[in-house]
Write a protein that holds these residues in place. Structure first.
Motif, PDB file in Angstrom:
ATOM      1  N   LEU A  90     -36.601  24.081-118.493  1.00  9.54           N
ATOM      2  CA  LEU A  90     -36.066  22.768-118.134  1.00  9.54           C
ATOM      3  C   LEU A  90     -34.557  22.828-118.227  1.00  9.54           C
ATOM      4  CD1 LEU A  90     -38.221  20.290-120.303  1.00  9.54           C
ATOM      5  CD2 LEU A  90     -38.704  21.188-118.002  1.00  9.54           C
ATOM      6  N   LYS A  91     -33.887  22.244-117.248  1.00  7.28           N
ATOM      7  CA  LYS A  91     -32.438  22.119-117.324  1.00  7.28           C
ATOM      8  C   LYS A  91     -32.096  20.666-117.654  1.00  7.28           C
ATOM      9  CE  LYS A  91     -29.811  24.792-114.839  1.00  7.28           C
ATOM     10  NZ  LYS A  91     -29.083  25.522-113.762  1.00  7.28           N
ATOM     11  N   ILE A  92     -31.578  20.455-118.850  1.00 12.66           N
ATOM     12  CA  ILE A  92     -31.248  19.087-119.270  1.00 12.66           C
ATOM     13  C   ILE A  92     -30.054  18.598-118.464  1.00 12.66           C
ATOM     14  CG2 ILE A  92     -30.619  17.580-121.189  1.00 12.66           C
ATOM     15  CD1 ILE A  92     -31.706  19.630-123.104  1.00 12.66           C
ATOM     16  N   ASP A  93     -30.205  17.474-117.808  1.00 11.07           N
ATOM     17  CA  ASP A  93     -29.146  16.954-116.946  1.00 11.07           C
ATOM     18  C   ASP A  93     -27.856  16.707-117.740  1.00 11.07           C
ATOM     19  OD1 ASP A  93     -28.554  15.966-114.171  1.00 11.07           O
ATOM     20  OD2 ASP A  93     -27.899  14.243-115.368  1.00 11.07           O
ATOM     21  N   ARG A  94     -26.745  16.924-117.043  1.00  9.75           N
ATOM     22  CA  ARG A  94     -25.477  16.835-117.755  1.00  9.75           C
ATOM     23  C   ARG A  94     -25.137  15.419-118.223  1.00  9.75           C
ATOM     24  NH1 ARG A  94     -22.802  17.908-112.732  1.00  9.75           N
ATOM     25  NH2 ARG A  94     -21.734  16.048-112.037  1.00  9.75           N
ATOM     26  N   SER A  95     -25.766  14.415-117.628  1.00 10.87           N
ATOM     27  CA  SER A  95     -25.515  13.047-118.091  1.00 10.87           C
ATOM     28  C   SER A  95     -25.982  12.847-119.538  1.00 10.87           C
ATOM     29  CB  SER A  95     -26.206  12.045-117.165  1.00 10.87           C
ATOM     30  OG  SER A  95     -27.596  12.294-117.114  1.00 10.87           O
TER      31      SER A  95
ATOM     32  N   VAL B 237     -26.047  15.476-121.773  1.00 10.12           N
ATOM     33  CA  VAL B 237     -25.261  16.406-122.596  1.00 10.12           C
ATOM     34  C   VAL B 237     -23.866  15.837-122.885  1.00 10.12           C
ATOM     35  CG1 VAL B 237     -24.180  18.716-122.600  1.00 10.12           C
ATOM     36  CG2 VAL B 237     -26.514  18.416-121.719  1.00 10.12           C
ATOM     37  N   LYS B 238     -23.356  15.088-121.920  1.00 11.68           N
ATOM     38  CA  LYS B 238     -21.985  14.582-121.948  1.00 11.68           C
ATOM     39  C   LYS B 238     -21.593  13.927-123.286  1.00 11.68           C
ATOM     40  CE  LYS B 238     -19.308  11.555-118.884  1.00 11.68           C
ATOM     41  NZ  LYS B 238     -19.534  10.242-119.550  1.00 11.68           N
ATOM     42  N   ASP B 239     -22.392  12.973-123.734  1.00  8.41           N
ATOM     43  CA  ASP B 239     -21.996  12.185-124.912  1.00  8.41           C
ATOM     44  C   ASP B 239     -22.815  12.505-126.150  1.00  8.41           C
ATOM     45  OD1 ASP B 239     -20.058  10.779-123.406  1.00  8.41           O
ATOM     46  OD2 ASP B 239     -21.656   9.529-122.566  1.00  8.41           O
TER      47      ASP B 239
ATOM     48  N   GLU C  51     -27.059  21.657-119.214  1.00 16.53           N
ATOM     49  CA  GLU C  51     -26.147  21.656-118.067  1.00 16.53           C
ATOM     50  C   GLU C  51     -24.874  20.883-118.392  1.00 16.53           C
ATOM     51  OE1 GLU C  51     -27.700  21.517-113.795  1.00 16.53           O
ATOM     52  OE2 GLU C  51     -28.841  19.940-114.766  1.00 16.53           O
ATOM     53  N   GLY C  52     -23.799  21.242-117.730  1.00 17.23           N
ATOM     54  CA  GLY C  52     -22.557  20.465-117.829  1.00 17.23           C
ATOM     55  C   GLY C  52     -21.899  20.512-119.192  1.00 17.23           C
TER      56      GLY C  52
END
Ligand code: C2E
Ligand code: MG
Ligand code: MG
Ligand code: MG
Length: 283
Positions: free
Chosen positions: A200-205, A207-209, A237-238
């Motif tokens: 699974l690639k965790i969406d960068r939204s 990861v961001k905060d 990701e991101g």
């Protein structure tokens, strides 16, 4: 023509709309020529093992280098390619180019890197898709395990027998499968047990905060735990800064990708970068 249909139709057919559709058509015409005129290229972004900073692979990210428009990002033309069906030939070009490049890296560096390739829904459902994947592996003498196909949850929404069969055929070919932008597709999680995904690639939204928002931290932690208990690997990701990387590493996230490590770069830059012996990042 519109004015014969009466006043209201005439008024709805505004010059703006007209211009919009003309620009779209122009873009479509140019996109049709992009492959034969050699205007497409792949950028590569490293994927890194969080525990030790080791380079394990790269994601191929398409760019369109158009003489008039400059370097066009995928968000500007992939949707159009999807709508018009051009994605089938573009996707085929991507698969062949990505497999060719990763094979070259194997030979040049001895590192058994994996190449991740994005697959969009229309491309995935094309009757020739499996053959195209097989051909790209065969022609480049690449084992399936070095190719990872990234699929979004959006594609899984229809929950059809075809989707199930295609994913299992790819799995049988040894190809790796990952869910891209995980958590953004409003999809039921049950697909994770019937489909043969590897990661699974965790969406960068999310990861961001992760270091400032408790909810995001909780979600990311839960996704990692859930994925691992289902036998899946997790890629963050991101990742843009060291604190995000450290959070993911502390939570046992297997891999990470983002500007913190490297931006996507042209193939030659990616090669130089590997050969400069920067095969591992400081942790
Ligand atoms: P994606 O597959 O989720 O790819 C990750 C996107 O995030 C890439 O954008 C990448 O440049 C960007 N990114 C990576 N690290 C960071 C970071 O640390 N911060 C930020 N803000 N962004 C980061 P890109 O290259 O513009 O691609 C956008 C999307 O276009 C991709 O999202 C993918 O869905 C699609 N795409 C790209 N290449 C292809 C392709 O060959 N075929 C298909 N069908 N779709 C593609
Ligand atoms: Mg992707
Ligand atoms: Mg598998
Ligand atoms: Mg993504």
């Amino acid at each position: 023509q519109a004015k014969h249909k009466g006043k209201s139709a005439y008024h709805r057919f505004t010059p703006d709309l007209n211009q919009q559709s003309r620009e779209r058509l122009k873009l479509e015409t140019q996109l049709r020529k992009a492959i034969e005129q050699d205007e497409l290229l792949l950028y590569y972004q490293p994927i890194v093992e969080t525990a030790n900073g080791q380079l394990v692979g790269a994601e191929a990210l398409i760019r369109w280098d158009n003489p008039l428009l400059g370097l066009v990002a995928p968000d500007k033309f992939i949707p159009l390619a999807e709508e018009t069906g051009l994605i089938t030939s573009i996707g085929e070009w991507v698969l062949h180019t990505a497999c060719r490049d990763v094979k070259k890296w194997h030979e040049d560096t001895g590192l058994k890197l994996t190449i991740a390739v994005n697959v969009s829904p229309r491309q995935f459902r094309d009757v020739k898709f499996i053959d195209t994947v097989m051909k790209a592996l065969e022609v480049n003498d690449l084992a399936g395990e070095y190719l990872e196909l990234e699929i979004t949850e959006r594609l899984l929404l229809d929950d059809s027998i075809e989707t199930f069969e295609i994913l299992h055929k790819l799995d049988a070919m040894g190809v790796k499968l990952s869910v891209d932008d995980f958590g953004t597709g409003y999809s039921a999680l049950s697909y994770l047990k019937s489909y043969p995904f590897d990661s699974l690639k965790i969406d960068r939204s999310f990861v961001k905060d992760v270091n400032t928002e408790a909810e995001d931290a909780a979600l990311v932690t839960a996704i990692i735990t859930m994925a691992h208990s289902l036998g899946l690997k997790v890629i963050g990701e991101g990742v843009e800064d060291v604190a995000q990387m450290q959070f993911l590493r502390a939570k046992g996230c297997d891999y990470a990708q983002g500007y913190y490590y490297n931006r996507p770069v042209a193939e030659s830059d990616f090669c130089n970068w590997i050969s400069e012996n920067r095969r591992a990042y400081a942790t």
